[in-house]
Write an enzyme that holds these catalytic residues in place. Structure first.
Site, PDB file in Angstrom:
ATOM      1  N   ILE A  56       0.892  -1.159   0.000  1.00 49.52           N
ATOM      2  CA  ILE A  56       0.000   0.000   0.000  1.00 49.52           C
ATOM      3  C   ILE A  56       0.928   1.206   0.000  1.00 49.52           C
ATOM      4  CG2 ILE A  56      -0.204  -0.136   2.531  1.00 49.52           C
ATOM      5  CD1 ILE A  56      -2.927   1.193   2.311  1.00 49.52           C
ATOM      6  N   SER A  57       0.773   2.089  -0.986  1.00 49.29           N
ATOM      7  CA  SER A  57       1.676   3.229  -1.137  1.00 49.29           C
ATOM      8  C   SER A  57       1.605   4.145   0.073  1.00 49.29           C
ATOM      9  CB  SER A  57       1.313   4.031  -2.395  1.00 49.29           C
ATOM     10  OG  SER A  57       1.524   3.269  -3.560  1.00 49.29           O
ATOM     11  N   SER A  58       2.662   4.910   0.277  1.00 50.03           N
ATOM     12  CA  SER A  58       2.648   5.893   1.357  1.00 50.03           C
ATOM     13  C   SER A  58       1.558   6.921   1.087  1.00 50.03           C
ATOM     14  CB  SER A  58       4.003   6.593   1.462  1.00 50.03           C
ATOM     15  OG  SER A  58       4.184   7.484   0.374  1.00 50.03           O
TER      16      SER A  58
END
Length: 203
Positions: A56-58
């Site tokens: 999950i991207s920042s």
């Protein structure tokens, strides 16, 4: 335990000024999209593993990418790389319509289940995003959540409306530059790290 308000404060300190995006981050419960056991880290500005070799991207990269689209309140936007579904949930609060495509069928199923409750207007598809872009387009905006190798994919440029905006990381070996493309011109926005953009599908 940190909450959405703490994360929004972090993003403001890091230069995110788009109030639509900040409001969306404040609304979306990121802890629902992270892997079991990572809930206490959900509102830190970090990427987290979600299984299947993906992350999950920042929140910063999610916010920066969506802000780069500009004001598409009524726009139709394609996301390539659904992953956990978190970015699609944030995006759905900022634009008119979201179509998100995930090549990994298992991740698409997981994301679709959560998004049906959190952002039910999001259209979740399973397939090759570059292939489906042309079939489903044109789009006012396209956001890519994986690293295109060396250049912007021509399939995505061709799937834009005349004033459409493409936001896509470009580089090699997981490291590159977040690029904003519109009207034939590309602008580098930030140095980023992403998993590679891969063709085809995975069960």
């Amino acid at each position: 335990m940190r909450v959405q308000a703490d994360l929004v404060a972090d993003l403001r300190r890091q230069g995110i000024t788009d109030e639509r995006v900040l409001a969306a981050v404040a609304e979306v419960p990121r802890h629902l999209f992270v892997a079991p056991g990572d809930e206490e880290r959900a509102y830190h500005d970090i990427a987290l593993p979600i299984g299947r070799g993906q992350t999950i991207s920042s929140p910063w990269i999610v916010a920066r990418s969506i802000a780069a689209l500009g004001p598409l309140t009524d726009g139709r936007v394609l996301e390539i790389g659904t992953g956990s579904g978190y970015a699609a949930a944030v995006l759905a609060r900022c634009v008119g319509q979201v179509v998100t495509v995930e090549r990994d069928a298992e991740l698409a199923r997981r994301a679709g289940t959560i998004l049906s409750e959190i952002a039910p207007t999001v259209d979740v598809r399973t397939g090759d995003g570059l292939e489906l872009a042309g079939e489903l387009g044109p789009f006012d905006g396209i956001v890519v959540t994986a690293l295109a190798q060396s250049r912007l994919p021509t399939e995505l440029v061709g799937a834009l409306t005349p004033d459409g905006v493409l936001v896509c990381p470009v580089g090699d070996d997981r490291v590159g530059t977040l690029v904003r493309y519109q009207h034939g011109e590309s602008v580098g926005l930030a140095e980023v790290t992403f998993v590679p953009l891969v063709r085809g599908t995975r069960d």
